[in-house]
Write an enzyme that holds these catalytic residues in place. Structure first.
Site, PDB file in Angstrom:
ATOM      1  N   ASN A   1       2.534   1.523   4.047  1.00 46.13           N
ATOM      2  CA  ASN A   1       2.854   0.291   4.769  1.00 46.13           C
ATOM      3  C   ASN A   1       2.573   0.386   6.268  1.00 46.13           C
ATOM      4  OD1 ASN A   1       5.734  -1.827   5.393  1.00 46.13           O
ATOM      5  ND2 ASN A   1       3.679  -2.484   4.834  1.00 46.13           N
TER       6      ASN A   1
ATOM      7  N   ASP B   1      -7.918   3.143   1.383  1.00 45.18           N
ATOM      8  CA  ASP B   1      -7.023   3.551   2.463  1.00 45.18           C
ATOM      9  C   ASP B   1      -7.825   4.222   3.586  1.00 45.18           C
ATOM     10  OD1 ASP B   1      -4.961   4.402   4.070  1.00 45.18           O
ATOM     11  OD2 ASP B   1      -3.888   5.469   2.491  1.00 45.18           O
TER      12      ASP B   1
ATOM     13  N   CYS C   1       0.863  -1.176   0.000  1.00 47.16           N
ATOM     14  CA  CYS C   1       0.000   0.000   0.000  1.00 47.16           C
ATOM     15  C   CYS C   1       0.899   1.226   0.000  1.00 47.16           C
ATOM     16  CB  CYS C   1      -0.993   0.003   1.159  1.00 47.16           C
ATOM     17  SG  CYS C   1      -0.295   0.210   2.808  1.00 47.16           S
TER      18      CYS C   1
ATOM     19  N   CYS D   1      -1.120   0.711   7.163  1.00 44.65           N
ATOM     20  CA  CYS D   1      -2.556   0.446   7.306  1.00 44.65           C
ATOM     21  C   CYS D   1      -2.962  -0.845   6.601  1.00 44.65           C
ATOM     22  CB  CYS D   1      -3.388   1.617   6.783  1.00 44.65           C
ATOM     23  SG  CYS D   1      -3.154   3.161   7.680  1.00 44.65           S
ATOM     24  N   ARG D   2      -3.212  -0.740   5.301  1.00 44.31           N
ATOM     25  CA  ARG D   2      -3.778  -1.870   4.566  1.00 44.31           C
ATOM     26  C   ARG D   2      -2.809  -3.022   4.366  1.00 44.31           C
ATOM     27  NH1 ARG D   2      -5.371   1.495  -0.532  1.00 44.31           N
ATOM     28  NH2 ARG D   2      -3.439   2.510   0.145  1.00 44.31           N
ATOM     29  N   SER D   3      -1.599  -2.748   3.921  1.00 38.94           N
ATOM     30  CA  SER D   3      -0.684  -3.859   3.622  1.00 38.94           C
ATOM     31  C   SER D   3      -0.257  -4.627   4.871  1.00 38.94           C
ATOM     32  CB  SER D   3       0.515  -3.395   2.793  1.00 38.94           C
ATOM     33  OG  SER D   3       1.262  -2.398   3.433  1.00 38.94           O
TER      34      SER D   3
END
Length: 153
Positions: A6, A123, A3, A8-10
């Site tokens: 690096n 995000d 993401c 939040c999402r990933s």
């Protein structure tokens, strides 16, 4: 798992993938990491809302420090998953600078495996609360489960 920053999402996707591998006894068959497109958060731990979401969903043994994706990642990993179209555009731009024999990774949207059809994992960083993190977790879980169902032995 990639993401923008690096944090939040990933990291959520990485933790979900690792957790699902553990449940399926696949830890020796697969390797998963996460990284960022940009280096803004390098060395930082994931957003507290991401970690709280993982904990609330039973993933309590995850630790991570943000890092930026490298050209070497394209040869180390079979798949590199972006969370949204901007990630994919940036990943494909980086991939185009790598010699074909040094690049085995397929670049795909993680959400392309989501059986619910929610392809983009938005995000949640600028959200006021944690609802966006829970939604990202659920999307990652559906997508990772479908991916492993398709490719894991």
């Amino acid at each position: 798992m990639i993401c923008l920053g690096n944090i939040c999402r990933s990291p959520i996707a990485e933790a979900v993938f690792a957790n699902e591998m553990s449940k399926r006894g696949l830890k020796n068959q697969w390797e998963v990491e996460s990284a960022a497109i940009i280096n803004y958060h390098t060395g930082k731990v994931p957003d507290h809302r991401a970690l709280a979401t993982l904990k609330d969903n039973g993933i309590t043994n995850y630790s991570h420090r943000a890092r930026q994706i490298t050209k070497e990642d394209f040869n180390q990993f079979d798949w590199i998953f972006g969370m949204d179209n901007d990630n994919i555009q940036d990943l494909n731009g980086l991939k185009s600078t790598i010699k074909p024999m040094e690049c085995r990774a397929k670049v795909e949207l993680l959400g392309s495996y989501d059986p619910s059809g929610e392809v983009i994992i938005r995000d949640p960083y600028y959200d006021a609360g944690s609802a966006g993190f829970q939604k990202a977790y659920e999307q990652c879980l559906r997508s990772v489960t479908a991916f492993l169902n398709k490719y894991a032995n």
